[in-house]
Design a protein around this motif. Structure first.
Motif, PDB file in Angstrom:
ATOM      1  N   UNK A  19       0.844  -1.183   0.000  1.00 37.78           N
ATOM      2  CA  UNK A  19       0.000   0.000   0.000  1.00 37.78           C
ATOM      3  C   UNK A  19       0.882   1.237   0.000  1.00 37.78           C
ATOM      4  N   UNK A  20       0.731   2.053  -1.019  1.00 32.10           N
ATOM      5  CA  UNK A  20       1.464   3.309  -1.115  1.00 32.10           C
ATOM      6  C   UNK A  20       0.625   4.443  -0.538  1.00 32.10           C
ATOM      7  N   UNK A  21       1.308   5.411   0.066  1.00 28.80           N
ATOM      8  CA  UNK A  21       0.652   6.606   0.587  1.00 28.80           C
ATOM      9  C   UNK A  21       1.257   7.842  -0.048  1.00 28.80           C
ATOM     10  N   UNK A  22       0.453   8.867  -0.189  1.00 30.68           N
ATOM     11  CA  UNK A  22       0.909  10.162  -0.702  1.00 30.68           C
ATOM     12  C   UNK A  22       0.338  11.231   0.211  1.00 30.68           C
ATOM     13  N   UNK A  23       1.199  11.786   1.050  1.00 23.24           N
ATOM     14  CA  UNK A  23       0.776  12.824   1.982  1.00 23.24           C
ATOM     15  C   UNK A  23       0.819  14.174   1.288  1.00 23.24           C
ATOM     16  N   UNK A  24      -0.293  14.902   1.346  1.00 21.39           N
ATOM     17  CA  UNK A  24      -0.430  16.185   0.652  1.00 21.39           C
ATOM     18  C   UNK A  24      -0.424  17.320   1.662  1.00 21.39           C
ATOM     19  N   UNK A  25       0.434  18.290   1.456  1.00 18.42           N
ATOM     20  CA  UNK A  25       0.451  19.492   2.297  1.00 18.42           C
ATOM     21  C   UNK A  25       0.480  20.722   1.401  1.00 18.42           C
ATOM     22  N   UNK A  26      -0.076  21.828   1.917  1.00 15.59           N
ATOM     23  CA  UNK A  26      -0.062  23.083   1.191  1.00 15.59           C
ATOM     24  C   UNK A  26      -1.280  23.308   0.321  1.00 15.59           C
ATOM     25  N   UNK A  27      -2.090  22.282   0.115  1.00 17.47           N
ATOM     26  CA  UNK A  27      -3.345  22.418  -0.602  1.00 17.47           C
ATOM     27  C   UNK A  27      -4.227  21.237  -0.251  1.00 17.47           C
ATOM     28  N   UNK A  28      -5.505  21.379  -0.542  1.00 15.55           N
ATOM     29  CA  UNK A  28      -6.442  20.301  -0.265  1.00 15.55           C
ATOM     30  C   UNK A  28      -6.524  19.355  -1.448  1.00 15.55           C
ATOM     31  N   UNK A  29      -6.227  18.086  -1.187  1.00 15.22           N
ATOM     32  CA  UNK A  29      -6.319  17.092  -2.256  1.00 15.22           C
ATOM     33  C   UNK A  29      -7.735  16.998  -2.789  1.00 15.22           C
ATOM     34  N   UNK A  30      -8.672  17.408  -1.964  1.00 12.13           N
ATOM     35  CA  UNK A  30     -10.075  17.359  -2.356  1.00 12.13           C
ATOM     36  C   UNK A  30     -10.395  18.376  -3.458  1.00 12.13           C
ATOM     37  N   UNK A  31      -9.512  19.330  -3.658  1.00 11.01           N
ATOM     38  CA  UNK A  31      -9.751  20.383  -4.646  1.00 11.01           C
ATOM     39  C   UNK A  31      -9.198  20.049  -6.021  1.00 11.01           C
ATOM     40  N   UNK A  32      -8.509  18.917  -6.123  1.00 11.94           N
ATOM     41  CA  UNK A  32      -7.878  18.527  -7.378  1.00 11.94           C
ATOM     42  C   UNK A  32      -8.242  17.081  -7.721  1.00 11.94           C
ATOM     43  N   UNK A  33      -7.867  16.691  -8.905  1.00  5.62           N
ATOM     44  CA  UNK A  33      -7.900  15.285  -9.281  1.00  5.62           C
ATOM     45  C   UNK A  33      -6.512  14.731  -8.967  1.00  5.62           C
ATOM     46  N   UNK A  34      -6.470  13.665  -8.189  1.00  2.42           N
ATOM     47  CA  UNK A  34      -5.206  13.098  -7.755  1.00  2.42           C
ATOM     48  C   UNK A  34      -4.936  11.801  -8.516  1.00  2.42           C
ATOM     49  N   UNK A  35      -3.673  11.562  -8.784  1.00  4.42           N
ATOM     50  CA  UNK A  35      -3.358  10.370  -9.554  1.00  4.42           C
ATOM     51  C   UNK A  35      -2.061   9.708  -9.136  1.00  4.42           C
ATOM     52  N   UNK A  36      -1.924   8.460  -9.529  1.00  2.73           N
ATOM     53  CA  UNK A  36      -0.696   7.689  -9.351  1.00  2.73           C
ATOM     54  C   UNK A  36      -0.098   7.379 -10.713  1.00  2.73           C
ATOM     55  N   UNK A  37       1.184   7.561 -10.813  1.00  2.00           N
ATOM     56  CA  UNK A  37       1.947   7.242 -12.006  1.00  2.00           C
ATOM     57  C   UNK A  37       3.100   6.328 -11.618  1.00  2.00           C
ATOM     58  N   UNK A  38       3.692   5.700 -12.603  1.00  2.00           N
ATOM     59  CA  UNK A  38       4.887   4.919 -12.354  1.00  2.00           C
ATOM     60  C   UNK A  38       5.833   5.047 -13.532  1.00  2.00           C
ATOM     61  N   UNK A  39       7.102   4.847 -13.248  1.00  2.00           N
ATOM     62  CA  UNK A  39       8.114   4.967 -14.291  1.00  2.00           C
ATOM     63  C   UNK A  39       9.194   3.927 -14.055  1.00  2.00           C
ATOM     64  N   UNK A  40       9.335   3.033 -15.011  1.00  2.00           N
ATOM     65  CA  UNK A  40      10.395   2.034 -14.981  1.00  2.00           C
ATOM     66  C   UNK A  40      11.611   2.599 -15.706  1.00  2.00           C
TER      67      UNK A  40
END
Length: 122
Positions: A19-40
């Motif tokens: 389980x990965x976590x992404x802690x958001x500070x400085x803005x509300x994640x609720x105000x944006x569309x949030x996403x996960x990406x990956x790069x090999x």
């Protein structure tokens, strides 16, 4: 100042979970569309999951039915539950924010975290 900090990566055997976590500070994640990406290594950054404030989600076919994205509004934290991991899931995983609805396109995302490494062994 806006910050995204990913955590939870590690090494796991194929078929396992993380389980990965992404802690958001400085803005509300609720105000944006949030996403996960990956790069090999030597590959382009790939969008794999995105979520809107009302919980609507979109997944890339490569992770559909194995990964689950979620957003904890109270903790301002984005999660990615990864099950049935495969060797080909090995990559650096990043979270990002977007003003564009339901998109997995890299150019549509602005703020990024530093990434967390996921390594899946056979």
């Amino acid at each position: 100042e806006e910050h995204l900090v990913e955590s939870g990566g590690g090494s796991v055997a194929a078929g396992g979970s993380l389980t990965l976590s992404c802690s958001v500070t400085g803005f509300s994640a609720n105000s944006y569309y949030m996403g996960w990406f990956r790069q090999a290594p030597a590959q382009e950054r790939e969008g794999i999951a995105t979520i809107s404030s009302d919980g609507g989600a979109l997944y890339a076919p490569s992770v559909q039915s194995r990964f689950t994205i979620s957003l904890d509004h109270a903790r301002n934290t984005l999660y990615l539950q990864m099950d049935k991991l495969k060797v080909e899931d090995t990559a650096m995983y990043y979270c990002g924010s977007s003003n564009t609805p339901v998109t997995l396109r890299y150019p549509d995302y602005g703020y990024w975290g530093q990434g967390t490494q996921v390594t899946v062994s056979s």
